[in-house]
Design an enzyme around this catalytic site. Structure first.
Site, PDB file in Angstrom:
ATOM      1  N   ASP A 143       0.815  -1.224   0.000  1.00 23.50           N
ATOM      2  CA  ASP A 143       0.000   0.000   0.000  1.00 23.50           C
ATOM      3  C   ASP A 143       0.850   1.277   0.000  1.00 23.50           C
ATOM      4  OD1 ASP A 143      -2.228  -1.760   0.342  1.00 23.50           O
ATOM      5  OD2 ASP A 143      -1.883  -1.743   2.500  1.00 23.50           O
ATOM      6  N   GLU A 197     -11.705  -2.039  -2.969  1.00 25.20           N
ATOM      7  CA  GLU A 197     -11.134  -1.253  -1.870  1.00 25.20           C
ATOM      8  C   GLU A 197     -10.080  -0.291  -2.422  1.00 25.20           C
ATOM      9  OE1 GLU A 197      -9.573  -4.209   0.766  1.00 25.20           O
ATOM     10  OE2 GLU A 197      -8.084  -4.930  -0.659  1.00 25.20           O
TER      11      GLU A 197
END
Length: 319
Positions: free
Chosen positions: A38, A206
């Site tokens: 991420d 997401e």
């Protein structure tokens, strides 16, 4: 003989899918400490700083956007409120930007598979590791909510309004309006906007990241299964809208609230499950910054960076 047309059609379909996968570029060259999840990156006056999930938000720095060196973490010590959402004090999915002369970082605190989650805000005058000050919780969810407060991303729209998109599984991607003076939720606009979801359980979408390009807002999101090494099926899709709050549709016109999304990057060769993306602008153009699982290294998560191009219809692609 009647089966021949079906066999030919099936073979053509396989070839088309193979050709599409081969068309995706490999990540641009990066070296050094590039094992990340991420990632979010920004260019400061002195260097590039990249933050990622885990380790009080792991930090890496680079002077050339190629060689990255581990440089501690955003936080030296965890804020006390983290424990309410993560017994391991394990923050995820940071989002860094520079607004009004200061650096802002939104991030999530949660545990895998739970929507007992919170989005926090930290600020810094330099953006460098160890300089961040906790500003507390911006938005939180509990197990009684139908959405999940993780994977935040800040958007400042063409009118100067601030928006925070976020979400993972449950009912997908949500958005709230923020007050630029505080970086927290807007006092009068309390609408919880809905930007993207899927009709198929478990609603695996997401990690939103919204940017403005031309007259459109583009919502990048990660679809399918993350964090499973070589078994990951993560991929990055995009839709666009003329309004920051949607509705977002893909190239075919399918709403992202109905499972739409045009694929920007997916598994190809040893580059498995790219996702967890962020988009940053640099001197040479827009960059897609993401992680993928390296099939040549047992599924180790690694940093991917590619330039983004824009086709004649205004849709992004990576190269």
């Amino acid at each position: 003989m009647r089966r021949l047309p079906r066999i030919v059609a099936a073979a053509a379909s396989v070839l088309a899918l193979t050709a599409a996968a081969l068309a995706y570029p490999n990540p641009g060259r990066v070296t050094g400490d590039v094992v990340v999840h991420d990632p979010t990156m920004i260019r400061t006056s002195s260097n590039y700083v990249l933050y990622s999930t885990h380790g009080y938000l792991e930090a890496r720095t680079s002077t050339d956007r190629i060689t990255f060196t581990r440089a501690g973490s955003a936080f030296r010590t965890p804020p006390s409120w983290w424990r309410t959402y993560s017994s391991a004090n394990d923050p995820w999915a940071p989002d860094i930007s520079q607004q009004g002369g200061r650096y802002l970082m939104y991030y999530a605190v949660s545990s895998f598979g739970s929507n007992n989650s919170a989005i926090g805000l930290a600020t810094s005058s330099t953006g460098q590791p160890g300089t961040w000050s906790d500003q507390g919780v911006v938005y939180a969810t509990t197990t009684s909510n139908d959405h999940n407060a993780i994977d935040p991303n800040l958007l400042v729209d063409a009118s100067g309004r601030w928006w925070l998109s976020f979400g993972s599984y449950w009912t997908g991607i949500r958005m709230i309006r923020l007050d630029p003076a505080t970086g927290k939720r807007h006092s009068s606009d309390r609408t919880l906007y809905h930007l993207a979801t899927r009709p198929d359980a478990p609603y695996a979408v997401e990690a939103p990241d919204i940017i403005r390009h031309g007259t459109y807002y583009y919502l990048f999101a990660s679809y399918d299964r993350c964090c499973a090494g070589t078994s990951s099926t993560y991929k990055i899709k995009v839709g666009r809208s003329t309004s920051p709050t949607g509705p977002y549709t893909d190239r075919a016109g399918t709403p992202m609230l109905n499972g739409g999304g045009t694929t920007v990057l997916e598994t190809h060769g040893a580059i498995i499950g790219p996702g967890g993306q962020s988009v940053m602008s640099d001197v040479d153009g827009d960059l897609l910054v993401y992680h993928y699982y390296d099939g040549n290294a047992g599924g180790t998560p690694k940093l991917g960076v590619n330039l983004i191009g824009w086709d004649s219809a205004g849709w992004p692609y990576v190269y």
